[in-house]
Design an enzyme around this catalytic site. Sequence first.
Site, PDB file in Angstrom:
ATOM      1  N   SER A  45     -69.886  16.226   5.927  1.00  0.00           N
ATOM      2  CA  SER A  45     -69.521  17.375   5.345  1.00  0.00           C
ATOM      3  C   SER A  45     -70.124  18.473   6.294  1.00  0.00           C
ATOM      4  O   SER A  45     -69.138  19.632   6.417  1.00  0.00           O
ATOM      5  CB  SER A  45     -69.962  17.528   3.965  1.00  0.00           C
ATOM      6  OG  SER A  45     -71.214  17.146   3.685  1.00  0.00           O
ATOM      7  N   GLU A  46     -71.271  18.500   6.561  1.00  0.00           N
ATOM      8  CA  GLU A  46     -71.669  19.570   7.612  1.00  0.00           C
ATOM      9  C   GLU A  46     -72.771  19.019   8.662  1.00  0.00           C
ATOM     10  O   GLU A  46     -73.328  18.107   8.663  1.00  0.00           O
ATOM     11  CB  GLU A  46     -72.488  20.514   6.665  1.00  0.00           C
ATOM     12  CG  GLU A  46     -71.645  21.666   6.266  1.00  0.00           C
ATOM     13  CD  GLU A  46     -71.121  21.282   4.739  1.00  0.00           C
ATOM     14  OE1 GLU A  46     -70.254  22.036   4.287  1.00  0.00           O
ATOM     15  OE2 GLU A  46     -71.585  20.277   4.349  1.00  0.00           O
ATOM     16  N   THR A  47     -72.485  19.759  10.065  1.00  0.00           N
ATOM     17  CA  THR A  47     -73.277  19.553  10.925  1.00  0.00           C
ATOM     18  C   THR A  47     -74.075  20.656  11.123  1.00  0.00           C
ATOM     19  O   THR A  47     -73.450  22.009  11.270  1.00  0.00           O
ATOM     20  CB  THR A  47     -72.715  18.898  12.008  1.00  0.00           C
ATOM     21  OG1 THR A  47     -72.137  17.811  11.976  1.00  0.00           O
ATOM     22  CG2 THR A  47     -73.648  18.955  13.294  1.00  0.00           C
ATOM     23  N   HIS A  81     -77.421  21.519   1.674  1.00  0.00           N
ATOM     24  CA  HIS A  81     -78.020  20.334   2.136  1.00  0.00           C
ATOM     25  C   HIS A  81     -78.221  20.151   3.567  1.00  0.00           C
ATOM     26  O   HIS A  81     -79.290  19.379   3.796  1.00  0.00           O
ATOM     27  CB  HIS A  81     -77.103  19.108   1.527  1.00  0.00           C
ATOM     28  CG  HIS A  81     -76.060  18.928   2.469  1.00  0.00           C
ATOM     29  ND1 HIS A  81     -74.870  19.410   2.455  1.00  0.00           N
ATOM     30  CD2 HIS A  81     -76.002  17.844   3.348  1.00  0.00           C
ATOM     31  CE1 HIS A  81     -74.123  19.128   3.492  1.00  0.00           C
ATOM     32  NE2 HIS A  81     -74.686  17.920   3.832  1.00  0.00           N
TER      33      HIS A  81
END
Length: 287
Positions: A45-47, A81
């Site tokens: 979902s995120e880097t 997160h």
Amino acid sequence: MEIPMFTVDAFTNLPFKGNPAAVCLIENELPEELYQKIAAEMNLSETAFVRKLKSTDYFCSGSRFGLRWFTPTNEIALCGHATMASAAVLFYRKENSNPEVVFETLSGQLRVRQHGESLVMDFPLNKPEVQDLNKFNKLLKAAVGDLPVQEVCYCKTTKKLLVRLADTCQRSALTSLSPVPETLLKTENSGRVKSVIITIKGAPNSQPGYDFFSRNFAPWNGIPEDPVTGSAHTVLAAYWSEKLGKKKMLAYQCSRRGGELELELRDDARVDISGRAVVIIQGTLKL
């Protein structure tokens, strides 16, 4: 070029729970298109990209770093997160000697400190505004079907739409939802909404006493469902604090992986978001 890379499960103390984020430690800014290519390759979902601000800084001793977040499709302005994951890498793998680290981001300065086994993030509080349900009829139908909706709010800063289901809805109603990402995209293509948060009131008198539950769907950012979302809780904290008359709350995001967040509103229009994190992969990107 070699880039140290980590995968961290945030908002959990167990591997394969919470929300996974990739974290890359970089010495200098990368070519702009490379950030997105790496994030697409990681396909989480995120880097997060943690960057030194001075050549004399070290990841083990510096106290201030640049931080950017990318989904598989685009850069975003706030991610909880992946911020927690970045701090976990600095504290747990780089053994950073500071009690607190500060990240310079598109959302201003974000501070993360250690508190026992938890990491505490100092985030902006984003209060949503009540909306007319009729304005979002098609999107609500696509998101929650025929479940009764008590209230809809919108946060202009984060472009998140908060949908509160009626108090008659049980947690099982929330966990059984399965909106189709393509239908959400089709019913809302104005660019105004970037994610839909669906929430219900919890049962704080039971064990472990969650004040509210939520799920978060963000296909507009290439994320069908975000497992545990810190940025969504900057909106949820503002909403539920007002409804429950509480400044300290315990929340649970009911995705398949699931995650727990402790929230404490402060008097400076900010919120402390606390949770735990587990580093599960460590490696090197060779480009």
